[in-house]
Write a protein that holds these residues in place. Structure first.
Motif, short mmCIF file in Angstrom:
data_model
loop_
_atom_site.label_atom_id
_atom_site.label_comp_id
_atom_site.label_asym_id
_atom_site.label_seq_id
_atom_site.Cartn_x
_atom_site.Cartn_y
_atom_site.Cartn_z
N HIS A 1 12.38 -5.42 -0.74
CA HIS A 1 13.81 -5.16 -0.68
C HIS A 1 14.10 -4.06 0.32
N LYS A 2 15.33 -4.12 0.80
CA LYS A 2 15.82 -3.23 1.85
C LYS A 2 16.75 -2.23 1.18
N ILE A 3 16.48 -0.96 1.39
CA ILE A 3 17.25 0.09 0.74
C ILE A 3 18.07 0.82 1.79
N ARG B 1 21.40 6.63 7.13
CA ARG B 1 21.58 5.44 7.97
C ARG B 1 20.27 4.82 8.45
N ILE B 2 19.23 5.07 7.71
CA ILE B 2 17.93 4.46 7.99
C ILE B 2 17.61 3.53 6.84
N PHE B 3 17.34 2.27 7.16
CA PHE B 3 16.93 1.33 6.12
C PHE B 3 15.46 1.55 5.83
N ARG B 4 15.13 1.48 4.55
CA ARG B 4 13.74 1.59 4.13
C ARG B 4 13.41 0.32 3.34
N TYR B 5 12.14 -0.03 3.36
CA TYR B 5 11.69 -1.27 2.73
C TYR B 5 10.62 -0.94 1.70
N HIS B 6 10.64 -1.72 0.61
CA HIS B 6 9.66 -1.51 -0.44
C HIS B 6 9.23 -2.86 -1.00
N ALA B 7 7.96 -3.00 -1.25
CA ALA B 7 7.45 -4.23 -1.87
C ALA B 7 7.75 -4.18 -3.35
N GLN C 1 0.81 -1.22 0.00
CA GLN C 1 0.00 0.00 0.00
C GLN C 1 0.84 1.27 0.00
N ALA C 2 2.09 1.18 0.39
CA ALA C 2 2.94 2.36 0.51
C ALA C 2 3.31 2.91 -0.86
N ARG C 3 3.27 4.21 -0.99
CA ARG C 3 3.62 4.87 -2.25
C ARG C 3 5.12 4.94 -2.45
N SER C 4 5.85 4.94 -1.36
CA SER C 4 7.31 4.98 -1.43
C SER C 4 7.86 4.01 -0.39
N ALA C 5 9.17 3.84 -0.39
CA ALA C 5 9.80 2.95 0.58
C ALA C 5 9.58 3.50 1.99
N VAL C 6 9.39 2.60 2.96
CA VAL C 6 9.09 3.00 4.33
C VAL C 6 10.12 2.43 5.30
#
Length: 192
Positions: free
Chosen positions: A85-87, A92-98, A49-54
């Motif tokens: 995937h983990k960005i 220094r904050i990892f973000r995740y995206h489907a 549902q996320a529009r961008s990586a969270v």
């Protein structure tokens, strides 16, 4: 094998339809042969549902009923299965995206991990105002990599073309194992 439900659901439609996101999350977990748990379904649905990586914190805020350890474990499971995937970012904050699931696996891209020779390979755009991170995976109005790389005439993915071109530019004896491409600027919301 991809299911028809996974093929037909557009991410923009999922943002406003939690039930559809939940159903698609379950289908993707089953298709990836991952044990379906409520935590994994909830996290996957949130990513869809996320529009961008969270970030982990963004997900923790959205899924307040879930403890931090369960959330970390669900995210690890989804990235290991190639469903997300983990960005890594310079803050220094990892973000995740489907989306690293079915369509990215078809093109040979998966997340990078110590025992994995495949990599999550597409560019990202990071907004320097709001810090959101967006994938440049060809799902936008125009495919990013397709627009900057010349056509080789061969049936070769654009990420493979980019890897080949960059490998040649390294010189004799050098071998890359990871490519990161991040374009920084202002997203459409912040540029207004």
């Amino acid at each position: 094998m991809k299911s028809k439900t996974a093929d037909t659901a557009a991410p923009q439609n999922l943002a406003h339809d939690p039930a559809k996101a939940q159903a698609l999350a379950e289908v993707q977990l089953r298709d990836a042969a991952v044990r379906v748990t409520q935590a994994r379904v909830s996290v996957m649905a949130s990513l869809l549902q996320a529009r961008s990586a969270v970030s982990h914190q963004d997900l923790q805020d959205k899924l307040a009923q879930m403890d931090r350890v369960t959330l970390y474990r669900a995210l690890d499971c989804l990235t290991e299965a190639g469903l997300a995937h983990k960005i890594a970012s310079d803050d220094r904050i990892f973000r995740y995206h489907a989306g690293a699931g079915a369509e990215h696996h078809e093109h040979g891209a998966a997340h990078a991990s110590p025992g994995n020779s495949h990599q999550h390979q597409h560019g990202h755009f990071k907004c320097t105002r709001c810090a959101r991170v967006f994938c440049l995976d060809g799902s936008g109005e125009a495919g990013f990599l397709e627009s900057v790389l010349p056509s080789s005439g061969k049936h070769q993915s654009t990420t493979a073309q980019l890897q080949s071109a960059l490998q040649k530019s390294l010189g004799k004896g050098f071998r890359s194992h990871e490519i990161e491409l991040t374009i920084k600027g202002w997203c459409a919301d912040c540029a207004d």
